[in-house]
Write an enzyme that holds these catalytic residues in place. Structure first.
Site, short mmCIF file in Angstrom:
data_model
loop_
_atom_site.label_atom_id
_atom_site.label_comp_id
_atom_site.label_asym_id
_atom_site.label_seq_id
_atom_site.Cartn_x
_atom_site.Cartn_y
_atom_site.Cartn_z
N HIS A 72 -16.23 -11.40 -15.92
CA HIS A 72 -17.20 -12.50 -15.96
C HIS A 72 -17.82 -12.58 -17.35
CE1 HIS A 72 -18.15 -13.48 -11.50
NE2 HIS A 72 -16.87 -13.21 -11.66
N TYR A 200 -28.45 -16.06 -9.75
CA TYR A 200 -29.69 -15.41 -9.32
C TYR A 200 -30.75 -16.49 -9.25
CZ TYR A 200 -27.65 -10.87 -10.80
OH TYR A 200 -26.87 -9.76 -10.97
N PRO A 292 -31.74 -3.82 -6.98
CA PRO A 292 -30.41 -4.33 -7.33
C PRO A 292 -30.42 -5.55 -8.24
CG PRO A 292 -30.98 -4.91 -5.06
CD PRO A 292 -32.06 -4.00 -5.55
N LYS A 296 -27.74 -2.57 -11.91
CA LYS A 296 -27.67 -1.39 -12.76
C LYS A 296 -27.39 -0.07 -12.02
CE LYS A 296 -27.95 -3.24 -16.61
NZ LYS A 296 -26.55 -3.64 -16.66
N TYR A 384 -27.98 -6.82 -19.51
CA TYR A 384 -27.10 -7.03 -18.36
C TYR A 384 -25.70 -6.45 -18.61
CZ TYR A 384 -25.43 -9.34 -14.12
OH TYR A 384 -24.93 -9.59 -12.86
#
Ligand code: APR
Ligand code: PHB
Length: 389
Positions: A72, A200, A292, A296, A384
Site C-alpha cells: 500500500h 480511518y 491499534p 504499530k 505510519y
C-alpha cells in the site's frame, strides 16, 4: 532438559525470535500455554512496516508474504465526511504491506515445524526460576507431568497477560498506562474491500476503520463503549453503523456479508520499564501495548525481536554482551515513539465520552492543519511507515 534460550509464548514475537535464533544455530525451546490451533484462531491487525517485512525475509518466511501481501502506497483519514489521503510513498518513499498477523503466525509455525525445533504447546503453569542469577530455569506441566528446563536466557514473549512480566519483583519494574474509555468492534467478511487503501474515519457517531486482508476479504471496525456486548451487534446493525461513520463515497462501496468473525477489543497504551531483569528479556506485548489506531503492535514486537536477536547473536558469536546490555534502552526508545503516535492518532480520530466542545474544535483544527500542511502529513506518514531502528 537444557537449551540456550527458552521463549515463553508462541505469538508472532516468540515464533519470529525462535526462527531467527534457529537459523543462527542458537538452540531454543518455546513454551506456549494454548494449542497451535487456538493461537491461529486469534484475528489481529495486519499492516507491516518495511522493516518488519525485511525481518520476516531474514527469518526465511517471506515467500508467501511476497506472493500474497498487498503493498500500500497510502491510506486515508476522514473527518466529518471529508477525506484526506496520506501519500506514504510520495511523502516518505516507503510503503506498508497489508498481510494478516494470523498469516505471519502460520508461516512462522510451519517454518518451525519444518526445522523440527522443539515447541511445547499446551504447556501449563509455566514458572520462571533464578533468572536474576547465571542459571535460569523454568518449570511447566506438559501431558500431566511436571518438567524442568535449564537455559542461558529467557525471552518473555507471552503477551500482556503472560507470566514473565508478572514474575518480576514489583519494585524492579515501573509501568505507565492509559486505558481508553471505548473499544473496537471488529468484523471480518469475505467481500472485496470498500476502498483500495485503508480508511480511518472520525465522525460525530464515533470512529470507524475500513481495512482488508486481501482483494476478497475485508476487515471493518467501529468504536463502541467499553461495556458493549458483541451479541448486541447483528451483522446488519454493524454495517448500518459503519456506513453512517464513513464518507458517503466509501459507505456506498461497502459490501456487507455474513461475518466470519466478530469481536470487541479494548484500547490501551502500556509500557513497562525496563524490559530486562537479569537473564529475562520482555519482548512485544509482554512489555508494551498500543491501541491499534496506528497499526504499530505487531511492528513493535518485530523491532524488539530484531534488537534481542542481534544481541543474542553477538553474545554467542562474538562473546560480547553490549547488545544485551543495551536491549532495554534501545527497545524502549522506539516503543515510546510508537506509543506517542498511536495515542495521538487515537485522540484525533475517536469520540471521547467526556470531550467538551473545546476538545472537538481542537480535533477539527488538527485535521484542518493536516489537510493544509505537507509537513504535518509527512509527520503522520513517517510514523505510519515506521521510524528507523
Ligand atoms: N505460558 C505460556 N504461554 C503464554 C502464557 C503463559 N503463562 N501467557 C500467555 N502465553 C502465550 C499466549 O497464549 C500467546 O500465544 O503467549 C503468546 C503471546 O502472543 P501475543 O499476545 O500475540 O503477543 P506477541 O507475540 O508479543 O505479539 C504481539 O500481537 O496483540 C498483538 O498487537 C499485538 O500485533 C501485536 C502482537
Ligand atoms: C486491521 O486490518 O485489522 C487493522 C489495520 C490497521 C489498523 C488496525 C487494524 O490500524
Amino acid at each position: 532438559m537444557r537449551t540456550q534460550v527458552v521463549i515463553v509464548g508462541a505469538g508472532p514475537s516468540g515464533l519470529l525470535l525462535g526462527q531467527l535464533l534457529s537459523r543462527q544455530g542458537i538452540d531454543n525451546v518455546i513454551l506456549e500455554r494454548k494449542s497451535a490451533d487456538y493461537v491461529l484462531s486469534r484475528i489481529r491487525a495486519g499492516v507491516l512496516e518495511q522493516g518488519t517485512v525485511d525481518l520476516l525475509h531474514e527469518a526465511g518466511v517471506g515467500a508467501r508474504l511476497a506472493e500474497e501481501g498487498l503493498p500500500h502506497d497510502g491510506f486515508s483519514l476522514a473527518f466529518e465526511g471529508r477525506l484526506q489521503r496520506v501519500d506514504l510513498k510520495g511523502l516518505t518513499s516507503k510503503q506498508v504491506t497489508v498481510y494478516g498477523q494470523t498469516e505471519v503466525t502460520q508461516d512462522l509455525m510451519e517454518a518451525r515445524q519444518a526445522a523440527g525445533t522443539t515447541t511445547f504447546y499446551e504447556a501449563e503453569n509455566v514458572q520462571l526460576h533464578d533468572f536474576d542469577g547465571a542459571s535460569p530455569r523454568l518449570s511447566f506441566t506438559f501431558e500431566g507431568k511436571r518438567r524442568e528446563i535449564a537455559c542461558d536466557f529467557i525471552a518473555g514473549c507471552d503477551g500482556f497477560h503472560g507470566i514473565c512480566r508478572a514474575s518480576v519483583p514489583s519494585g524492579a519494574i515501573e509501568t505507565f498506562e492509559r486505558v481508553y474509555p471505548f473499544g473496537w468492534l471488529g468484523l471480518l467478511v469475505d467481500q472485496p474491500p470498500a476502498a483500495h487503501e485503508l480508511v480511518y474515519a472520525s465522525s460525530p457517531f464515533g470512529f470507524a476503520l475500513c481495512s482488508m486482508r486481501s482483494q476478497t476479504r475485508s476487515r471493518y471496525y467501529v468504536q463502541v463503549p467499553l461495556d458493549e456486548k458483541v451479541e448486541a451487534w447483528s451483522d446488519a446493525r454493524f454495517f448500518d453503523e459503519l456506513r453512517r461513520r464513513v464518507p458517503e463515497e466509501v459507505a456506498a462501496a461497502v459490501i456487507p456479508g455474513p461475518s466470519l468473525e466478530k469481536s470487541i477489543a479494548p484500547l490501551r497504551s502500556f509500557v513497562a520499564e525496563p524490559l530486562r531483569f537479569g537473564r529475562l528479556f520482555l519482548v512485544g506485548d509482554a512489555g508494551h501495548i498500543v491501541p491499534p489506531t496506528g497499526a504499530k503492535g505487531l511492528n513493535l514486537a518485530a523491532s524488539d525481536v530484531r534488537y534481542l536477536f542481534e544481541a543474542l547473536r553477538e553474545h554467542y558469536a562474538e562473546r560480547s554482551d553490549a547488545g544485551l546490555d543495551a536491549y532495554s534502552a534501545r527497545a524502549v526508545a522506539r516503543v515510546w515513539k510508537a506509543v506517542r503516535f498511536s495515542w495521538s492518532m487515537t485522540n484525533l480520530l475517536h469520540l471521547f465520552p467526556e470531550a467538551s466542545p473545546f476538545d472537538q474544535r481542537i480535533r477539527r483544527a488538527e485535521f484542518d492543519y493536516l489537510a493544509q500542511s505537507q509537513a504535518a502529513l509527512t509527520s503522520v506518514a513517517e510514523n505510519y511507515v515506521g521510524l528507523p531502528y
